[in-house]
Design an enzyme around this catalytic site. Structure first.
Site, PDB file in Angstrom:
ATOM      1  N   HIS A   1       0.742  -1.143   0.020  1.00 38.12           N
ATOM      2  CA  HIS A   1      -0.094  -0.194   0.167  1.00 38.12           C
ATOM      3  C   HIS A   1       0.839   1.364  -0.015  1.00 38.12           C
ATOM      4  CE1 HIS A   1      -2.619   2.910   2.117  1.00 38.12           C
ATOM      5  NE2 HIS A   1      -3.488   2.787   0.802  1.00 38.12           N
TER       6      HIS A   1
ATOM      7  N   HIS B   1      -7.777   8.041  -4.119  1.00 43.85           N
ATOM      8  CA  HIS B   1      -8.377   6.582  -4.383  1.00 43.85           C
ATOM      9  C   HIS B   1      -9.697   6.594  -5.516  1.00 43.85           C
ATOM     10  CE1 HIS B   1      -6.434   5.945  -0.608  1.00 43.85           C
ATOM     11  NE2 HIS B   1      -6.237   4.824  -0.891  1.00 43.85           N
TER      12      HIS B   1
ATOM     13  N   ARG C   1     -20.070  10.024  21.034  1.00 46.23           N
ATOM     14  CA  ARG C   1     -20.081  10.136  22.753  1.00 46.23           C
ATOM     15  C   ARG C   1     -21.766   9.684  23.050  1.00 46.23           C
ATOM     16  NH1 ARG C   1     -20.459   9.011  27.349  1.00 46.23           N
ATOM     17  NH2 ARG C   1     -19.707  10.360  29.142  1.00 46.23           N
TER      18      ARG C   1
ATOM     19  N   CYS D   1     -15.693  16.860  23.100  1.00 45.07           N
ATOM     20  CA  CYS D   1     -16.029  16.181  24.385  1.00 45.07           C
ATOM     21  C   CYS D   1     -15.379  16.887  25.410  1.00 45.07           C
ATOM     22  CB  CYS D   1     -15.998  14.752  24.311  1.00 45.07           C
ATOM     23  SG  CYS D   1     -16.566  13.875  25.947  1.00 45.07           S
TER      24      CYS D   1
ATOM     25  N   TYR E   1     -19.774  17.293  33.919  1.00 48.53           N
ATOM     26  CA  TYR E   1     -19.382  18.320  33.520  1.00 48.53           C
ATOM     27  C   TYR E   1     -19.421  19.508  34.076  1.00 48.53           C
ATOM     28  CZ  TYR E   1     -20.367  14.960  29.588  1.00 48.53           C
ATOM     29  OH  TYR E   1     -20.397  13.618  28.922  1.00 48.53           O
TER      30      TYR E   1
END
Length: 467
Positions: free
Chosen positions: A40, A65, A139, A186, A323
């Protein structure tokens, strides 16, 4: 034409290493590319990221590709076809609440299976400005709900407005479609590094709990004004969101943002139904999710069922008791979530995506790549890179368009090229500076907190230079 055997995606997914053979899919065809791995041009490690799954999201990153000779080459390795009934698996009657979750791309790096949480391979993050949907970090807090788009309704309510119940066609036709390119991150991105200072509670995210997409949908502002809510409100008001994902007791995932952000024309908050030009994938909130640019991903509630204007923040556990950031001196015996504000805008952030830690790089010119982003729409104005642990610095080249001031919702990708000598041991470091001249702290110890959130110290990668 030869008759090929039929395989399920699960059977393809068992072939992920040279020992088990390396299988991939393209369209409905199955290929055994084991003998091509070492040939490759992009290197064996890149093709192995696709092992056991679909090539399309990777080919989307590398346009080279999309040429006839590549498909011709691939056809030589065809060994089968996907079974025609290869649809998303039905929820098994096993009592497993996660049995109905959608299939995922095996290239994702999984941090937890139930609920599903995964990040794209770090080395792919800076390869393309928009993250392919299949590789966008996921998430999930709860099982993925199965939503029938035909019977879906979004409720909008609260004092000072009239209640709405909007179908998906109504949301699409009544409100102008607005598009925003925004990065979601996140709160726990790069938690794994912070946990090296002292253990923290949370998923061990590396640098990939961040991704960027072009989102399309109705402005939240347009929907609220249509429901009769005024542009400005006296006192403290919030807009609360509830998802269709719920825990065993029926409590939904929820979050909220300040009312002023929800109705601001400059904040670009969306009720999104498209992601990179396609309908939202199930893992990313189908059929409708909130996208709050410049704000922690936890507020961009997926599978949205309810929007409520309220004098108080969302009562949800994830707004009230998670959080939030704390001092390094706070532990689980002394933590009081009421004393800290909920995270909204995130601090300035950057990370190195190439080379990877521990790599042996060739002597000559080294290319260092990464991403940088800041919360609140603040643009990244500079990324500094050091090859000697922070003693000396160089300025990286930033790629991408210059966003309007205060609406820099998307990351910048950066690159630095520098000569390196054989035999050297390098400690590569990056730090970003935003438009308010906020800069990343040099280490994690002073910002350590028991949940491992807001991890944005200088990112460090050690590599050796081959002789």
């Amino acid at each position: 034409a030869p008759r090929y055997p039929r395989y399920t995606r699960e059977e393809v997914g068992r072939h992920r290493s040279p020992q088990d053979r390396v299988w991939v899919t393209h369209g409905t065809d199955v290929f055994d590319v084991t003998d091509f791995v070492e040939l490759h041009p992009g290197g064996a490690d890149k093709i192995l990221l696709a092992a056991g799954g679909a090539l399309e999201p990777f080919w989307a990153l590398y346009a080279v590709h999309s040429q006839p000779h590549v498909l011709e080459l691939l056809r030589e390795y065809k060994v089968g076809e996907l079974s025609p009934e290869e649809a998303p698996p039905a929820a098994a009657a096993t009592g497993d609440p996660f049995a109905g979750d959608p299939p995922r791309h095996p290239g994702l790096r999984v941090n937890s299976q139930k609920p599903f949480n995964a990040e794209p391979p770090a080395e792919l993050l800076a390869e393309r400005f928009l993250t392919p949907n299949e590789l966008f970090f996921t998430r999930n807090h709860l099982p993925v709900p199965a939503v029938d788009p035909g019977s879906y309704r979004l409720r909008v309510e609260g004092p000072g407005g009239r209640a709405l119940s909007l179908s998906l066609p109504e949301l699409r036709s009544r409100f102008p479609k607005h598009e925003v390119t925004a990065t979601l991150q996140c709160a726990g991105n790069r938690r794994a590094e912070m946990s090296q200072v002292r253990p923290v509670k949370g998923l061990p995210w590396d640098i990939g709990a961040i991704s960027t997409a072009r989102w399309g949908g109705a402005r939240l502002r347009d929907v609220l004004l249509h429901a009769g809510f005024e542009e400005q409100r006296e006192g403290e008001w919030h807009v609360c969101f509830e998802g269709l994902d719920a825990d065993a007791g029926g409590a939904p995932y929820g979050a909220s943002i300040p009312y002023g952000r929800a109705v601001s024309p400059a904040a670009d908050v969306l009720l999104a139904y498209e992601m990179n030009g396609e309908e939202l994938p199930r893992d990313h909130g189908f059929p409708v999710r909130v996208v709050v640019p410049g704000v922690v991903g936890a507020r961009s509630v997926k599978w949205l069922r309810r929007v409520a204007v309220s004098p108080a923040e969302s009562p949800s556990h994830w707004q009230q008791n998670d959080y939030k950031g704390f001092s390094p001196c706070v532990d689980w015996d002394t933590v009081d979530y009421k004393t800290a504000p909920a995270i909204q805008e995130l601090p300035v952030q950057s990370a190195i995506t190439h080379p990877r830690p521990g790599a042996a790089v060739p002597a000559g010119e080294l290319t260092v790549k990464g991403y940088a982003w800041s919360g609140g729409g603040r643009p990244v104005v500079r990324v500094d890179v050091s090859l000697d642990g922070g003693r000396t610095w160089r300025v990286a080249r930033l790629a991408g368009e210059r966003p309007p001031p205060e609406r820099a919702w998307a990351w910048v990708l950066w690159e630095l090229r520098a000569p390196v000598a054989a035999g050297a041991e390098l400690e590569i470091v990056c730090k970003a500076v935003d438009g308010s001249y906020n800069v990343q702290p040099d280490s994690h110890a002073p910002i350590w907190n028991l949940r491992g959130v807001l991890s944005n110290a200088w990112h460090r990668v050690r590599v050796s230079v081959r002789d």
